[in-house]
Write an enzyme that holds these catalytic residues in place. Structure first.
Site, short mmCIF file in Angstrom:
data_model
loop_
_atom_site.label_atom_id
_atom_site.label_comp_id
_atom_site.label_asym_id
_atom_site.label_seq_id
_atom_site.Cartn_x
_atom_site.Cartn_y
_atom_site.Cartn_z
N CYS A 133 2.20 0.91 -2.76
CA CYS A 133 1.25 -0.18 -2.46
C CYS A 133 0.72 -0.88 -3.71
CB CYS A 133 0.05 0.35 -1.70
SG CYS A 133 0.39 1.69 -0.57
N CYS A 144 1.57 5.73 -3.22
CA CYS A 144 0.79 4.49 -3.12
C CYS A 144 0.41 3.98 -4.50
CB CYS A 144 -0.46 4.74 -2.28
SG CYS A 144 -1.60 3.36 -2.31
N LYS A 173 3.41 -2.55 -6.09
CA LYS A 173 4.04 -3.60 -5.26
C LYS A 173 3.12 -4.80 -5.12
CE LYS A 173 3.02 -4.09 -1.34
NZ LYS A 173 3.31 -3.28 -0.19
N TYR A 203 9.36 -3.31 6.23
CA TYR A 203 8.28 -3.65 5.30
C TYR A 203 8.83 -3.89 3.88
CZ TYR A 203 4.46 -1.69 8.27
OH TYR A 203 3.55 -1.42 9.24
N HIS A 225 -16.06 -24.21 8.75
CA HIS A 225 -15.10 -25.31 8.64
C HIS A 225 -15.06 -25.82 7.20
CE1 HIS A 225 -12.67 -28.62 10.03
NE2 HIS A 225 -13.45 -29.44 9.35
N GLU A 229 -11.18 -20.22 11.63
CA GLU A 229 -12.03 -20.87 12.64
C GLU A 229 -11.21 -21.13 13.91
OE1 GLU A 229 -13.28 -24.98 11.86
OE2 GLU A 229 -11.73 -25.15 10.34
N GLU A 276 9.19 -7.41 1.82
CA GLU A 276 8.25 -7.62 0.71
C GLU A 276 9.00 -7.87 -0.60
OE1 GLU A 276 5.64 -4.20 0.94
OE2 GLU A 276 4.37 -5.16 2.45
P1 NAP Z 1 11.04 0.33 7.76
O1 NAP Z 1 9.92 -0.62 7.82
O2 NAP Z 1 11.18 1.38 8.79
O3 NAP Z 1 12.39 -0.53 7.75
C1 NAP Z 1 13.64 0.08 7.52
C2 NAP Z 1 14.71 -0.97 7.65
O4 NAP Z 1 15.96 -0.38 7.25
C3 NAP Z 1 14.92 -1.47 9.07
O5 NAP Z 1 15.34 -2.81 9.00
C4 NAP Z 1 16.05 -0.56 9.58
O6 NAP Z 1 16.80 -1.12 10.61
C5 NAP Z 1 16.91 -0.46 8.32
N1 NAP Z 1 17.74 0.74 8.28
C6 NAP Z 1 17.43 2.00 8.57
N2 NAP Z 1 18.46 2.82 8.35
C7 NAP Z 1 19.47 2.05 7.89
C8 NAP Z 1 20.81 2.30 7.52
N3 NAP Z 1 21.32 3.53 7.53
N4 NAP Z 1 21.55 1.24 7.10
C9 NAP Z 1 21.04 0.01 7.08
N5 NAP Z 1 19.79 -0.30 7.43
C10 NAP Z 1 19.01 0.71 7.85
O7 NAP Z 1 11.12 1.13 6.40
P2 NAP Z 1 10.76 0.69 4.91
O8 NAP Z 1 10.73 -0.78 4.74
O9 NAP Z 1 11.68 1.50 4.07
O10 NAP Z 1 9.28 1.24 4.75
C11 NAP Z 1 9.00 2.60 5.05
C12 NAP Z 1 7.58 2.76 5.51
O11 NAP Z 1 6.71 2.58 4.43
C13 NAP Z 1 7.14 1.75 6.56
O12 NAP Z 1 7.44 2.16 7.85
C14 NAP Z 1 5.68 1.65 6.31
O13 NAP Z 1 5.03 2.63 7.11
C15 NAP Z 1 5.51 1.98 4.85
N6 NAP Z 1 5.25 0.76 4.06
C16 NAP Z 1 4.13 0.04 4.33
C17 NAP Z 1 3.87 -1.11 3.60
C18 NAP Z 1 2.63 -1.92 3.89
O14 NAP Z 1 1.71 -1.37 4.49
N7 NAP Z 1 2.59 -3.19 3.51
C19 NAP Z 1 4.75 -1.53 2.62
C20 NAP Z 1 5.88 -0.78 2.39
C21 NAP Z 1 6.13 0.37 3.11
P3 NAP Z 1 16.46 -0.84 12.14
O15 NAP Z 1 15.25 -1.66 12.46
O16 NAP Z 1 17.69 -1.28 12.83
O17 NAP Z 1 16.20 0.62 12.26
#
Ligand code: NAP
Length: 451
Positions: free
Chosen positions: A46, A41, A49, A178, A440, A445, A182
């Site tokens: 976090c 983080c 980012k 996510y 307002h 609101e 982002e």
């Molecule tokens: P994610 O949100 O689970 O998204 C992963 C993406 O990659 C999905 O679109 C998934 O597709 C795709 N994917 C998975 N395996 C793949 C493959 N072999 N080939 C191509 N595409 C593939 O994961 P993330 O963005 O890496 O983030 C990880 C975790 O970090 C999140 O779940 C979240 O808990 C945390 N995070 C939170 C924040 C926040 O709070 N703002 C920010 C960043 C990260 P499918 O949907 O088809 O599986």
């Protein structure tokens, strides 16, 4: 052998909070960290980012201010000194590392840099030294998953995004969760050409479909972002200063060229090489299996945070640490379980996407549902040509109007959700919102006047 009451593996958000609280209870605590104090983080997630999100918003504000009458020369990406920005971001993470270490030190927690693994359920090896513990807490987090594709080593992960030697002119991003969304919006804000590749039609799995579709429509309007659905990367090759990325899009093969390739395809739990293989506590995706209070079936071993993966979010790891301490260190038998459904989730894309409670799809599996929603242009957009609308959606139980889910998408949505969390936890209804009077002119609101 030196003995501790508690050894914590991993100095991320969950590990540090647990160690500190345990020490405050008078326990002798050791924390072992392999890489960065403060964990993902603070160092690679976090915090840096969000700083890039702010930076990218400044670029957008320069554009937007023209609609308010500001006469600016054409904004160019070259106005951004990437070196200066990334150095400042990294310096801030170093400052925070220091704060984390100080917090531990002030609480008399012992700290060790090194690679730890269990040599038995009550002993930990750190490099070549063995330590004993009554309890071992594993809070080692997670790491980016890189799909096995020929040439995938030419790509980078979110870990690398804060130390890029220069801002690329173009980037292809694999994964539309996510991290993918982002970074697509951050980079597009800086003027980088982005290809966003999603392996299916579905974006942001688990979020309310209507709200994520709304957000995606806005993201797709960004002329710097090209979205490829049903697209998988087959091969990556280096060509001088660019990468040739072969993708399969249904029956079609396509070739993309970009300077960088970011894998944002989910994360894997850091549970390997910890000496846990024979204990029967490692589940799917490497996630550790623990009960409702974070104890594994090996009584001296506990785990929380991303390595367990119930919700891979910093505030969740911290909340889990507090529950673990209350139950297993303080010995409070009445500790309430963490309500995972009441934890808001926010994607800091542009627009932001926020969810509290159930999506409409989830709610319909258990309830007869009534939906209230509003899509509108906030006042801040009134003078703008290229307007950024806001979407509010309430999912309620049709029988008693209890709020089952709140969904927001638009500017500031992540800040706005907090006030609704206690209301949601107290099972407030739409009727409670109807009794309230808002400020307002503001965006929220509108949530008091939905019909
Ligand atoms: P994610 O949100 O689970 O998204 C992963 C993406 O990659 C999905 O679109 C998934 O597709 C795709 N994917 C998975 N395996 C793949 C493959 N072999 N080939 C191509 N595409 C593939 O994961 P993330 O963005 O890496 O983030 C990880 C975790 O970090 C999140 O779940 C979240 O808990 C945390 N995070 C939170 C924040 C926040 O709070 N703002 C920010 C960043 C990260 P499918 O949907 O088809 O599986």
């Amino acid at each position: 052998m030196k003995k501790f009451d508690l050894i914590v593996l991993g100095a991320g958000s969950g590990g540090v909070r647990a160690a500190r609280l345990a020490a405050q209870q008078g326990l002798k605590v050791l924390v072992v960290e392999k890489r960065h104090w403060g964990g993902t983080c603070v160092n690679l997630g976090c915090v840096p980012k969000k700083l890039l999100v702010y930076a990218s918003d400044y670029a957008r504000s320069i554009h937007k201010s023209r609609d308010y009458g500001f006469k600016l020369d054409d904004y160019k990406t070259s106005m951004l000194d990437w070196q200066e920005l990334s150095t400042k971001v990294v310096n801030e993470t170093h400052r925070l590392q220091g704060i984390y270490k100080k917090l531990l030190g002030d609480n008399k927690v012992e700290m060790l840099n090194g690679t730890a693994g269990l040599s038995s359920p009550n002993t930990v090896m750190v490099d070549n030294e063995e330590f004993g513990a009554d309890k071992i807490l594993i809070a080692t987090g997670s790491r980016p998953r890189v799909p096995e594709i020929p040439g995938s080593g030419l790509g980078i992960t979110s870990d690398d995004m804060f130390s890029l030697p220069q801002l690329p002119k173009s980037i292809s991003i694999v994964g539309a969760g996510y991290i993918g969304l982002e970074f697509a919006c951050i980079m597009a804000g800086f003027g980088v050409q982005v290809n966003l590749l999603n392996r299916s039609e579905a974006f942001l799995r688990g979020f309310d479909k209507e709200v994520s579709d709304f957000a995606l429509e806005q993201i797709a309007k960004n002329s710097n972002i090209t979205i490829y659905t049903n697209s998988v990367v087959k091969q990556v090759e280096k060509k001088e200063n660019t990468l040739d990325i072969s993708i399969q899009n249904g029956d079609k093969s396509e070739q993309l060229v970009s300077e960088q390739l970011l894998f944002a395809a989910g994360r894997i739990a850091n549970s390997d090489n910890l000496g846990l293989e024979d204990l029967g506590i490692v589940g799917d995706n490497g996630n550790l299996q623990v009960d409702d209070y974070y104890q594994s079936k090996v009584p001296s071993i506990y785990a929380l945070g991303d390595v367990v993966g119930r919700r891979a979010l910093t505030p969740v790891a911290i909340a889990e640490a507090k529950k673990f301490i209350a139950k297993h260190i303080v010995g409070d038998d009445k500790v309430e379980l963490l309500d995972y459904q009441a934890i808001p989730m926010a994607v800091f894309s542009r627009p932001e996407i926020v969810m509290l409670g159930m999506s409409e799809e989830q709610a319909k599996e258990e309830h007869k549902v009534k939906v209230y929603k509003a899509k509108f242009n906030p006042l801040s957009e009134a003078l703008r040509e290229d307007k950024s609308p806001f979407f509010i959606k309430l999912v309620c139980d049709a029988t008693d109007n209890k709020i089952l889910g709140i969904h927001l998408s638009g500017s500031g949505a992540a800040e706005m959700i907090h006030g609704f969390v206690p209301l949601y936890m107290q099972q407030a209804s739409k009727d409670d919102l109807d009794m309230a009077v808002g400020v307002h002119p503001t965006i929220m609101e509108e949530i008091f006047t939905l019909s």
